[in-house]
Scaffold this motif. Structure first.
Motif, short mmCIF file in Angstrom:
data_model
loop_
_atom_site.label_atom_id
_atom_site.label_comp_id
_atom_site.label_asym_id
_atom_site.label_seq_id
_atom_site.Cartn_x
_atom_site.Cartn_y
_atom_site.Cartn_z
N ILE A 1 38.25 26.19 65.79
CA ILE A 1 37.41 27.16 66.50
C ILE A 1 37.51 28.55 65.89
O ILE A 1 36.58 29.35 66.01
N GLY A 2 38.64 28.83 65.23
CA GLY A 2 38.78 30.13 64.59
C GLY A 2 37.81 30.33 63.44
O GLY A 2 37.50 31.46 63.07
N SER A 3 37.31 29.23 62.90
CA SER A 3 36.38 29.31 61.78
C SER A 3 34.92 29.18 62.22
O SER A 3 34.03 29.13 61.39
N CYS A 4 34.71 29.09 63.54
CA CYS A 4 33.34 28.96 64.08
C CYS A 4 32.94 30.28 64.73
O CYS A 4 33.08 30.44 65.95
N LYS A 5 32.47 31.19 63.95
CA LYS A 5 32.19 32.55 64.43
C LYS A 5 30.99 32.61 65.37
O LYS A 5 30.84 33.59 66.10
#
Length: 440
Positions: free
Chosen positions: A189-193
């Protein structure tokens, strides 16, 4: 001769249908029926193989083959995919119970989708009795994904080292998923801006839940965790937190800080806690201070509350005190007659003084489900009526079926004084059906 001309005109008609009309027709048909349109004309022969939406749902299983024959269905799905022309934007796969599915071919299918511009993937596995199945790492190559839903019995592995995220993913729904590594979810989720909606239900392999999503607007968490943390959730508008069990290792300070942070780090408009989480928060004394205020909250939902538990009763009043701007209050109750407070006992005499100087100047609708009529429940409603100065509608559903129970609750509620002269009481025998209006 006439029949021949009629057939020719019919063939000409189908052959001259515009491609866009053809696509619109096909996209509304079950895939099995869409395949049968290939006999209409040369133009239609391969048109269904260009469908942008492929839905292998329960109807597909029922129409093609017996539900237990996964191998035959798998061959059909593979054939459809590998003969497909053009992009596949929407892929649904339903795996029913009583199949002999072993997860084979799934990796090939996801690989194919990753190369064909897939934007939405929904995989629902009802055959999860043999353990978890790996979701292929090809899933991380679906760079155009906007919607991803994986339900029941899947392993989610670590992303490859060159994975830079899903740049277009807005909706992520994971239910009964096992994470191979504690950091898998955080990395994902950290890479799904662009992530807007996140639903995580009954997960395994992750005890410490960290939510870091700057664009997230809706969050649903239902499961077990040891700690909870929110980072960069400034866009969050709606949250639903359901705790399944209270573990011994539950880190009280981190959970309390996470809940308190919601009041200061975002502009929540809707908040829902379940009864077990409320009981836990009541035990640690959260929200007993007016320093925590949800200034933007319009809707508050609290489910499965036992108000005969005095700590939960006090917690409920504290939460309402922290939400002065709510317009809608939804509460569902649980109660057992053996746990009911003695009808002659005053809740206020148990060490809590009601603050009647506090007023709710925005609350207009209250929904109360499964009310039994215990002293604690009626005392709460009495207090709520007294502080809600613009209240208009109160909907209730009795905890016991039958007209007698409903009339008993109605009589008790109508006898309570209220601050708002506009308040009306509605009984709901069927919560989703018609109301029986009763005037206060």
């Amino acid at each position: 001769m006439a029949c021949s001309k009629s057939f020719q005109r019919s063939e000409d008609f189908f052959s001259n249908v515009l491609d866009i009309v053809c696509d619109r027709i096909l996209e509304h048909l079950p895939i099995c029926i869409a395949a049968q349109t290939s006999v209409l004309s040369k133009q239609w022969r391969r048109a269904w193989l260009s469908l942008k939406k492929l839905n292998f749902d329960a109807d597909f299983w029922g129409a093609v083959v017996r539900r237990s024959d996964w191998q035959k269905c798998s061959c059909i799905i593979s054939s459809v995919l590998f003969h497909h022309n053009g992009p596949v934007h929407d892929f649904h796969l339903y795996i029913p119970r009583n199949t002999n599915w072993d997860g084979r071919n799934l990796s090939q299918w996801i690989c194919f989708l990753s190369k064909n511009g897939v934007q939405k993937i929904v995989i629902t596995n009802h055959y999860a009795v043999v353990g978890f199945v790996d979701i292929s790492s090809y899933i991380f190559r679906c760079s155009e994904l906007v919607y991803l839903e994986l339900i029941n019995g899947f392993y989610l592995n670590s992303p490859p080292t060159d994975f830079t995220g899903f740049p277009m993913l807005k909706h992520l729904l994971l239910e009964n998923i096992m994470f191979r590594n504690q950091n898998n979810f955080i990395t994902l989720i950290g890479s799904c801006k662009m992530l807007v909606t996140l639903k995580l239900v009954d997960w395994l392999g992750m005890d410490h839940v960290v939510i870091d999503a700057p664009s997230l607007q809706t969050l649903i968490l239902e499961g077990d965790f040891q700690s909870l943390a929110f980072r960069n959730v400034r866009s969050l508008e709606s949250i639903s937190l359901h705790l399944n069990t209270i573990r011994e290792k539950l880190q009280t300070a981190k959970v309390v800080n996470a809940v308190n942070l919601l009041a200061s780090s975002c502009q929540l408009q809707s908040m829902e806690f379940n009864g077990l989480l409320c009981k836990f928060l009541a035990g640690v004394g959260i929200m007993n201070s007016t320093s925590v205020t949800f200034k933007h909250l319009h809707k508050l939902c609290l489910s499965n509350l036992n108000l005969n538990d005095f700590s939960v009763f006090r917690y409920l009043l504290s939460v309402i005190d922290c939400c002065p701007y709510i317009k809608t209050l939804d509460i569902s109750l649980i109660s057992a007659s053996k746990n009911q407070i003695n009808p002659g006992e005053n809740v206020g005499q148990r060490g809590f003084d009601f603050n009647y100087n506090y007023k709710l100047h925005h609350l207009r609708e209250v929904n109360i489900k499964s009310i039994m009529g215990s002293t604690a429940e009626l005392k709460f409603v009495e207090y709520l009526f007294a502080i809600s100065v613009v209240l208009e509608n109160v909907f209730f559903k009795a905890g016991e079926p039958g007209v007698e129970s409903e009339l008993k609750i109605s009589k008790a509620l109508m006898a309570l004084p209220r601050a708002s002269p506009k308040a009306r009481l509605f009984s709901k025998r069927n919560w989703f059906g018609a109301d029986d209006e009763i005037w206060l």
